[in-house]
Motif scaffolding. Structure first.
Motif, PDB file in Angstrom:
ATOM      1  N   LEU A  41       1.239  -0.716  -0.096  1.00 18.63           N
ATOM      2  CA  LEU A  41       0.255   0.138   0.141  1.00 18.63           C
ATOM      3  C   LEU A  41       0.904   1.664  -0.157  1.00 18.63           C
ATOM      4  CD1 LEU A  41      -2.945   1.573   0.519  1.00 18.63           C
ATOM      5  CD2 LEU A  41      -2.155   1.338   3.185  1.00 18.63           C
ATOM      6  N   ASP A  42       0.700   2.168  -0.480  1.00 22.53           N
ATOM      7  CA  ASP A  42       0.938   3.143  -1.031  1.00 22.53           C
ATOM      8  C   ASP A  42      -0.251   4.604  -1.454  1.00 22.53           C
ATOM      9  OD1 ASP A  42       3.044   5.881  -0.897  1.00 22.53           O
ATOM     10  OD2 ASP A  42       4.281   4.026  -0.234  1.00 22.53           O
ATOM     11  N   ILE A  43       0.177   5.653  -1.009  1.00 25.91           N
ATOM     12  CA  ILE A  43      -0.396   6.829  -1.723  1.00 25.91           C
ATOM     13  C   ILE A  43      -0.481   6.833  -3.158  1.00 25.91           C
ATOM     14  CG2 ILE A  43      -0.588   7.942   0.461  1.00 25.91           C
ATOM     15  CD1 ILE A  43       1.568   9.822  -0.980  1.00 25.91           C
ATOM     16  N   ALA A  89       4.412   6.270   6.919  1.00 24.20           N
ATOM     17  CA  ALA A  89       3.689   7.782   7.644  1.00 24.20           C
ATOM     18  C   ALA A  89       5.288   8.613   7.141  1.00 24.20           C
ATOM     19  CB  ALA A  89       4.015   7.422   8.639  1.00 24.20           C
ATOM     20  N   MET A  90       4.944  10.125   7.749  1.00 23.64           N
ATOM     21  CA  MET A  90       6.131  10.978   6.917  1.00 23.64           C
ATOM     22  C   MET A  90       7.295  10.570   8.296  1.00 23.64           C
ATOM     23  SD  MET A  90       5.652  15.174   7.984  1.00 23.64           S
ATOM     24  CE  MET A  90       4.426  15.298   6.766  1.00 23.64           C
ATOM     25  N   PRO A  91       8.903  11.015   7.731  1.00 22.62           N
ATOM     26  CA  PRO A  91       9.585  10.269   8.891  1.00 22.62           C
ATOM     27  C   PRO A  91      10.030  11.821   8.897  1.00 22.62           C
ATOM     28  CG  PRO A  91      10.272  10.600   6.576  1.00 22.62           C
ATOM     29  CD  PRO A  91       8.734  10.448   6.386  1.00 22.62           C
ATOM     30  N   VAL A 128       3.423  -1.415  14.126  1.00 21.70           N
ATOM     31  CA  VAL A 128       2.869   0.493  13.810  1.00 21.70           C
ATOM     32  C   VAL A 128       4.734   0.551  13.196  1.00 21.70           C
ATOM     33  CG1 VAL A 128       1.952   2.444  14.026  1.00 21.70           C
ATOM     34  CG2 VAL A 128       0.573   0.477  14.098  1.00 21.70           C
ATOM     35  N   VAL A 129       4.954   0.926  12.839  1.00 23.65           N
ATOM     36  CA  VAL A 129       6.544   1.605  12.527  1.00 23.65           C
ATOM     37  C   VAL A 129       6.156   2.852  12.414  1.00 23.65           C
ATOM     38  CG1 VAL A 129       8.986   1.807  11.783  1.00 23.65           C
ATOM     39  CG2 VAL A 129       7.177  -0.667  11.493  1.00 23.65           C
ATOM     40  N   GLY A 130       4.858   3.362  11.631  1.00 25.17           N
ATOM     41  CA  GLY A 130       5.372   5.067  11.533  1.00 25.17           C
ATOM     42  C   GLY A 130       5.266   6.093  12.900  1.00 25.17           C
ATOM     43  N   ASN A 131       5.886   7.028  12.819  1.00 19.91           N
ATOM     44  CA  ASN A 131       5.748   7.523  14.435  1.00 19.91           C
ATOM     45  C   ASN A 131       5.128   8.819  13.992  1.00 19.91           C
ATOM     46  OD1 ASN A 131       8.791   7.230  15.255  1.00 19.91           O
ATOM     47  ND2 ASN A 131       9.638   7.095  13.809  1.00 19.91           N
ATOM     48  N   PRO A 132       5.130   8.761  15.463  1.00 21.72           N
ATOM     49  CA  PRO A 132       5.509   9.026  17.137  1.00 21.72           C
ATOM     50  C   PRO A 132       4.351   7.741  16.808  1.00 21.72           C
ATOM     51  CG  PRO A 132       3.817  10.372  17.397  1.00 21.72           C
ATOM     52  CD  PRO A 132       3.152  10.277  15.585  1.00 21.72           C
TER      53      PRO A 132
HETATM   54  N1  LIG Z   1       9.514   3.451  14.934  1.00 23.10           N
HETATM   55  C1  LIG Z   1      10.810   2.856  14.696  1.00 23.10           C
HETATM   56  O1  LIG Z   1      11.943   2.140  15.335  1.00 23.10           O
HETATM   57  C2  LIG Z   1      10.967   3.405  12.824  1.00 23.10           C
HETATM   58  C3  LIG Z   1      12.032   3.434  12.974  1.00 23.10           C
HETATM   59  C4  LIG Z   1      12.308   4.510  11.192  1.00 23.10           C
HETATM   60  C5  LIG Z   1      11.660   5.493  10.882  1.00 23.10           C
HETATM   61  N2  LIG Z   1      10.277   5.282  11.449  1.00 23.10           N
HETATM   62  C6  LIG Z   1       8.680   6.096  10.843  1.00 23.10           C
HETATM   63  O2  LIG Z   1       8.745   4.982   9.678  1.00 23.10           O
HETATM   64  C7  LIG Z   1       8.059   5.823   9.122  1.00 23.10           C
HETATM   65  C8  LIG Z   1       8.217   5.282   7.472  1.00 23.10           C
HETATM   66  O3  LIG Z   1      10.028   6.290   7.381  1.00 23.10           O
HETATM   67  P1  LIG Z   1      10.291   6.300   6.009  1.00 23.10           P
HETATM   68  O4  LIG Z   1      12.169   6.062   5.760  1.00 23.10           O
HETATM   69  O5  LIG Z   1      10.101   4.410   4.963  1.00 23.10           O
HETATM   70  O6  LIG Z   1       9.775   6.706   4.915  1.00 23.10           O
HETATM   71  P2  LIG Z   1       9.640   7.784   3.496  1.00 23.10           P
HETATM   72  O7  LIG Z   1       9.401   8.668   3.310  1.00 23.10           O
HETATM   73  O8  LIG Z   1      10.694   6.981   2.807  1.00 23.10           O
HETATM   74  O9  LIG Z   1       8.495   6.510   3.308  1.00 23.10           O
HETATM   75  C9  LIG Z   1       7.472   6.786   3.867  1.00 23.10           C
HETATM   76  C10 LIG Z   1       6.020   6.072   2.824  1.00 23.10           C
HETATM   77  O10 LIG Z   1       4.297   6.159   3.147  1.00 23.10           O
HETATM   78  C11 LIG Z   1       3.915   6.654   2.162  1.00 23.10           C
HETATM   79  N3  LIG Z   1       3.012   7.181   3.027  1.00 23.10           N
HETATM   80  C12 LIG Z   1       2.578   7.986   2.988  1.00 23.10           C
HETATM   81  N4  LIG Z   1       1.287   8.483   3.391  1.00 23.10           N
HETATM   82  C13 LIG Z   1       0.856   7.066   3.492  1.00 23.10           C
HETATM   83  C14 LIG Z   1      -0.526   6.557   3.350  1.00 23.10           C
HETATM   84  N5  LIG Z   1      -1.734   7.479   4.152  1.00 23.10           N
HETATM   85  N6  LIG Z   1      -0.777   4.922   2.979  1.00 23.10           N
HETATM   86  C15 LIG Z   1       0.358   4.254   3.004  1.00 23.10           C
HETATM   87  N7  LIG Z   1       0.949   5.145   2.907  1.00 23.10           N
HETATM   88  C16 LIG Z   1       1.661   6.228   2.699  1.00 23.10           C
HETATM   89  C17 LIG Z   1       4.751   7.885   0.818  1.00 23.10           C
HETATM   90  O11 LIG Z   1       4.415   7.742  -0.124  1.00 23.10           O
HETATM   91  C18 LIG Z   1       6.102   7.197   1.621  1.00 23.10           C
HETATM   92  O12 LIG Z   1       6.386   6.122   0.635  1.00 23.10           O
HETATM   93  C19 LIG Z   1       8.505   7.266   9.576  1.00 23.10           C
HETATM   94  O13 LIG Z   1       7.389   7.586  10.247  1.00 23.10           O
HETATM   95  C20 LIG Z   1       9.566   7.060  10.503  1.00 23.10           C
HETATM   96  O14 LIG Z   1       9.895   8.446  11.015  1.00 23.10           O
HETATM   97  C21 LIG Z   1       9.693   4.495  12.243  1.00 23.10           C
END
Ligand SMILES: NC(=O)c1ccc[n+]([C@@H]2O[C@H](COP(=O)([O-])OP(=O)(O)OC[C@H]3O[C@@H](n4cnc5c(N)ncnc54)[C@H](O)[C@@H]3O)[C@@H](O)[C@H]2O)c1
Ligand SMILES: O=C(O)C[C@H](O)C(=O)O
Length: 331
Positions: A41-43, A89-91, A128-132
């Motif tokens: 899934l992506d946008i 999610a947004m990093p 869930v990995v996306g922050n927070p």
């Molecule tokens: N928990 C942890 O330890 C940890 C570690 C590293 C990163 N993260 C978090 O993980 C997230 C992703 O990081 P990344 O480096 O892959 O970012 P990235 O920007 O490279 O990739 C994020 C992807 O998510 C997509 N996206 C955005 N909104 C979406 C939605 N509604 N549905 C589906 N896809 C969507 C974007 O289009 C993009 O392709 C960030 O929030 C980052 O902070 C968490």
């Protein structure tokens, strides 16, 4: 060979997914006998990039990869999935705290909770990995009431891996010989990396890490802050947030949840039942063991005065984040 299971990765065109997808499709997560059907899934604007990822997965010629479904529709993506890696999610950028992402990202997890509720298997395991991450996991669970809340977890495994690696380097042993390091609380700079129960194997004998290192100031000071700030240090160096190590940690988390930990302790953000005097109904990282796909918080640990302060501070932040997230989701 078993029937394939359906596994979704969100943010599938992003940088974490780029490392994670190979690990899932190669058998490193669900085992070498378990075929997987990947839902990506992506946008909508990222569908072109995602097409390239799909081509590369095909070009890997992986025997366990039973099929790939790229989509921008959450309900299609979550249909019948047994495991969900919610990465999209947004990093954060340099200078931001992870909670600065809350307003931007939490709505994604409300929408995805609703879609999981409609379309996923009721026993789906959600990471869930996306922050927070902790607060996003809580919101996702709230909007998926037909799925047990125990099935929603947040990733603090990267923090655990970082902590283990710091201690191994300090002691001078392989990382596999350091065990029972705990991450308490939020995946944020208030988290508490706790080495007080940690053990290491030195010269063939297992000993307490506190005794081996014999430096309380380090274990309560530089060790804690290095782990708390490691994500920011990677961003400062790479100008992008951690991805390789994040994907590895996501694989570790889901593998241990599916295949079990035996007597190893691992840290997972789970919906708190108030254990160790933590606030209930926030996603708080605890040490857990996993048997038959069910996690259980390790009980009976002694909490020192120092640890109490650390556990309370990170709990307070989670309660504040929860309130902020609920306010955002009202709109
Ligand atoms: N928990 C942890 O330890 C940890 C570690 C590293 C990163 N993260 C978090 O993980 C997230 C992703 O990081 P990344 O480096 O892959 O970012 P990235 O920007 O490279 O990739 C994020 C992807 O998510 C997509 N996206 C955005 N909104 C979406 C939605 N509604 N549905 C589906 N896809 C969507 C974007 O289009 C993009 O392709 C960030 O929030 C980052 O902070 C968490
Ligand atoms: O620190 C970040 O923003 C990314 C990630 O959560 C990490 O811990 O590396």
């Amino acid at each position: 060979m078993a029937e394939p299971i359906r596994v979704v990765v969100t943010g599938a065109a992003g940088q974490i997914a780029y490392s994670l997808l190979y690990q899932i499709a190669s058998g490193a997560v669900f085992g070498p006998q378990q075929p997987v059907f990947l839902h990506l899934l992506d946008i909508a604007p990222m569908m072109g990039v995602l097409e390239g990822v799909v081509m590369e997965l095909a070009d890997c010629a992986l025997p366990l990869l039973a099929g790939v479904l790229p989509t921008a529709n959450p309900e299609e993506a979550f249909k019948d999935v047994a495991a969900a890696f919610l990465v999209g999610a947004m990093p954060r950028k340099e200078g931001m705290e992870r909670k600065d992402l809350l307003a931007a990202n939490v709505r994604i997890f409300k929408e995805q909770g609703q879609a999981l509720d409609k379309a996923a298997r009721k026993d789906v395991k959600v990471l869930v990995v996306g922050n927070p991450a902790n607060t996003n996991a809580l919101i996702c669970s709230k909007y998926a009431p037909s799925i047990p809340k125990e099935n929603f977890t947040a990733m603090t495994r990267l923090d655990q891996n970082r902590a283990q690696s710091q201690l191994a380097a300090k002691i001078g042993v392989p990382v596999k010989d350091v065990k029972r390091v705990i991450i308490w609380g939020n995946h944020s700079s208030t988290q508490f990396p706790d080495a007080s129960n940690a053990v290491a194997i030195v010269g063939g004998a297992q000993k307490s890490v506190s005794e081996i290192i014999n430096d309380d100031a380090y274990l309560k000071g530089a060790f804690v802050t290095t782990v708390q700030k490691r994500g920011a240090a990677v961003i400062a160096a790479r100008k992008m947030s951690s991805a390789l190590s994040a994907a590895k940690a996501a694989s570790d988390h889901m593998r241990d949840w599916f295949l079990g930990t035996e007597d190893r302790w691992v840290s997972m953000g789970v919906v708190s039942d108030g254990s160790y005097g933590t606030p209930r109904d926030v996603v708080y990282s605890f040490p857990v063991t996993v048997t038959n796909g069910k996690w259980k918080i390790v009980e009976g640990l002694t909490i020192s005065d120092f640890a109490r302060q650390m556990l309370d501070a990170t709990g307070k932040e989670l309660v504040e984040e929860k309130q902020e997230a609920l306010d955002v989701c009202k709109d």
